[in-house]
Design a protein around this motif. Sequence first.
Motif, PDB file in Angstrom:
ATOM      1  N   THR A 145       1.142  -1.184  -0.022  1.00 53.97           N
ATOM      2  CA  THR A 145      -0.338  -0.143   0.163  1.00 53.97           C
ATOM      3  C   THR A 145       0.720   1.339   0.084  1.00 53.97           C
ATOM      4  OG1 THR A 145      -0.649  -0.085   2.055  1.00 53.97           O
ATOM      5  CG2 THR A 145      -1.902  -0.946   1.179  1.00 53.97           C
TER       6      THR A 145
ATOM      7  N   SER B 210       8.988  -5.321  12.617  1.00 50.30           N
ATOM      8  CA  SER B 210       9.176  -6.721  11.726  1.00 50.30           C
ATOM      9  C   SER B 210      10.405  -7.107  11.049  1.00 50.30           C
ATOM     10  CB  SER B 210       7.791  -7.283  10.934  1.00 50.30           C
ATOM     11  OG  SER B 210       8.452  -8.310  10.580  1.00 50.30           O
TER      12      SER B 210
ATOM     13  N   SER C 120       1.452   4.229  10.615  1.00 52.05           N
ATOM     14  CA  SER C 120       0.982   3.464   9.311  1.00 52.05           C
ATOM     15  C   SER C 120       1.090   3.611   8.311  1.00 52.05           C
ATOM     16  CB  SER C 120      -0.419   3.417   9.627  1.00 52.05           C
ATOM     17  OG  SER C 120      -1.688   2.164   9.036  1.00 52.05           O
TER      18      SER C 120
HETATM   19  P1  ATP Z   1      -1.417  -0.374   5.663  1.00 52.94           P
HETATM   20  O1  ATP Z   1      -1.958   1.000   7.373  1.00 52.94           O
HETATM   21  O2  ATP Z   1      -1.443  -0.682   4.625  1.00 52.94           O
HETATM   22  O3  ATP Z   1      -2.256  -1.632   6.543  1.00 52.94           O
HETATM   23  P2  ATP Z   1       1.194  -0.728   7.071  1.00 52.94           P
HETATM   24  O4  ATP Z   1       1.659   0.561   7.742  1.00 52.94           O
HETATM   25  O5  ATP Z   1       0.469  -1.244   8.928  1.00 52.94           O
HETATM   26  O6  ATP Z   1       0.257  -0.429   6.310  1.00 52.94           O
HETATM   27  P3  ATP Z   1       1.530  -3.462   7.156  1.00 52.94           P
HETATM   28  O7  ATP Z   1       1.407  -3.700   5.647  1.00 52.94           O
HETATM   29  O8  ATP Z   1       0.017  -3.363   7.630  1.00 52.94           O
HETATM   30  O9  ATP Z   1       1.840  -1.793   7.374  1.00 52.94           O
HETATM   31  O10 ATP Z   1       2.131  -4.150   8.004  1.00 52.94           O
HETATM   32  C1  ATP Z   1       3.326  -5.271   7.928  1.00 52.94           C
HETATM   33  C2  ATP Z   1       4.322  -5.346   9.091  1.00 52.94           C
HETATM   34  O11 ATP Z   1       4.772  -4.769   9.993  1.00 52.94           O
HETATM   35  C3  ATP Z   1       2.941  -6.529   9.594  1.00 52.94           C
HETATM   36  O12 ATP Z   1       4.135  -7.067  10.684  1.00 52.94           O
HETATM   37  C4  ATP Z   1       3.147  -5.063  11.100  1.00 52.94           C
HETATM   38  O13 ATP Z   1       2.668  -5.832  12.169  1.00 52.94           O
HETATM   39  C5  ATP Z   1       3.647  -4.405  11.039  1.00 52.94           C
HETATM   40  N1  ATP Z   1       3.968  -2.917  11.656  1.00 52.94           N
HETATM   41  C6  ATP Z   1       3.318  -2.036  11.019  1.00 52.94           C
HETATM   42  N2  ATP Z   1       3.392  -0.627  10.740  1.00 52.94           N
HETATM   43  C7  ATP Z   1       3.617  -1.217  12.611  1.00 52.94           C
HETATM   44  C8  ATP Z   1       4.267   0.232  13.512  1.00 52.94           C
HETATM   45  N3  ATP Z   1       4.235   1.073  13.982  1.00 52.94           N
HETATM   46  N4  ATP Z   1       5.202  -1.052  14.805  1.00 52.94           N
HETATM   47  C9  ATP Z   1       5.104  -1.889  13.974  1.00 52.94           C
HETATM   48  N5  ATP Z   1       4.815  -2.464  13.326  1.00 52.94           N
HETATM   49  C10 ATP Z   1       4.585  -2.358  12.833  1.00 52.94           C
END
Ligand code: ATP
Length: 334
Positions: A12, A23, A197
């Motif tokens: 995204t 991660s 995010s």
């Molecule tokens: P979206 O807003 O599109 O959901 P996102 O920033 O939440 O994007 P993801 O692709 O949903 O990112 O998450 C990918 C991985 O990164 C997951 O394991 C999630 O737990 C981890 N992650 C995302 N944002 C954080 C954060 N702020 N702190 C720790 N881990 C994160």
Amino acid sequence: MRKRILTGDRPTGPLHLGHYVGSLANRVRLQDEYDTYVLIADVQALTDNFEHPEKLEANIFEVACDYLAVGLDPEKAKFVVQSMVPELPELTIYLMNLVTVATLERNPTVKEEIKQRNFAKGVPVGFYTYPISQAADITIFKAELVPVGEDQLPMIEQAREIVRRFNRLYRKVLIEPKAMLGQMARLPGTDGGAKMSKSLNNSISLGDPSEVVRKRVMSMFTDPTRIHPTDPGHVEGNPVFTYHEVFNPNKDEIEDLKDRYRKGTVGDVAVKQKLFDALEKFLGPIRERRNQFASQPKRVHEIIMEGTRKGRAVAQATMAEVRDAMRLSYKFDS
Ligand code: ATP
Ligand code: MG
């Protein structure tokens, strides 16, 4: 056989500091020890971005560049594009029978995300059921370990429940995965929000140029109770200090800044400047490697295709076992 890791990201947008501490750092650390598969979850990205499928292709490339930039080695960590593994939706459909609507309704992360996204026409079924497709992602790879951020814990719990049901009902084919949290299970956003995010415009991306990082840092949320730099300030819950703790290796400097901040003898601007310096040291080499890979799209595409081919072979092998356990491997032609 080496134990497997499966984890992934939604394409995204480019990955950010939250992904790194939540991660990516663990993935890099464990890639020698575990047979690692990293899913670029484009099908899951569609569940709340289905109106903009045109963004996926470029974002898949961005995410792959981020992986390479932080040091994932494609010989060890296979990058797999979710939509190119048709065995995944097949397994998802079978697993859907093992989950009740009530269980989905209770999932706290899905609840929170529904609130955030504020779907104009109601919650799409695809979004609502993504914990099940995520369980398929993890289990088709027979992954034992899933390095994730804290928001994903309910998803792993859901996957474990599904595996127990499947193995009891049919035959022991699937493996119960364990979550592994990073150094920072949930990095807050630059806006002081609970989670950095991609979708909330509160992130610092791994590939952001210096100037963008500086702007983001300088406009970060700090202590709202502090009006003048001479007011005693709060360090706890202040994201500028949270980032210092994670990204500034100079612990003496952090202690000194905290001490002076509490007394009101250092201003926000100075604390942010030090944070910017620390982030630049961390992001500089990542940015450089990222630019190198981004200028070689053919190479990156080959890496994605090769990882996906290897990932699909694993998925096919598991599905043969799954169909067999479910008595779906009919012998009508024999
Ligand atoms: P979206 O807003 O599109 O959901 P996102 O920033 O939440 O994007 P993801 O692709 O949903 O990112 O998450 C990918 C991985 O990164 C997951 O394991 C999630 O737990 C981890 N992650 C995302 N944002 C954080 C954060 N702020 N702190 C720790 N881990 C994160
Ligand atoms: Mg997310």
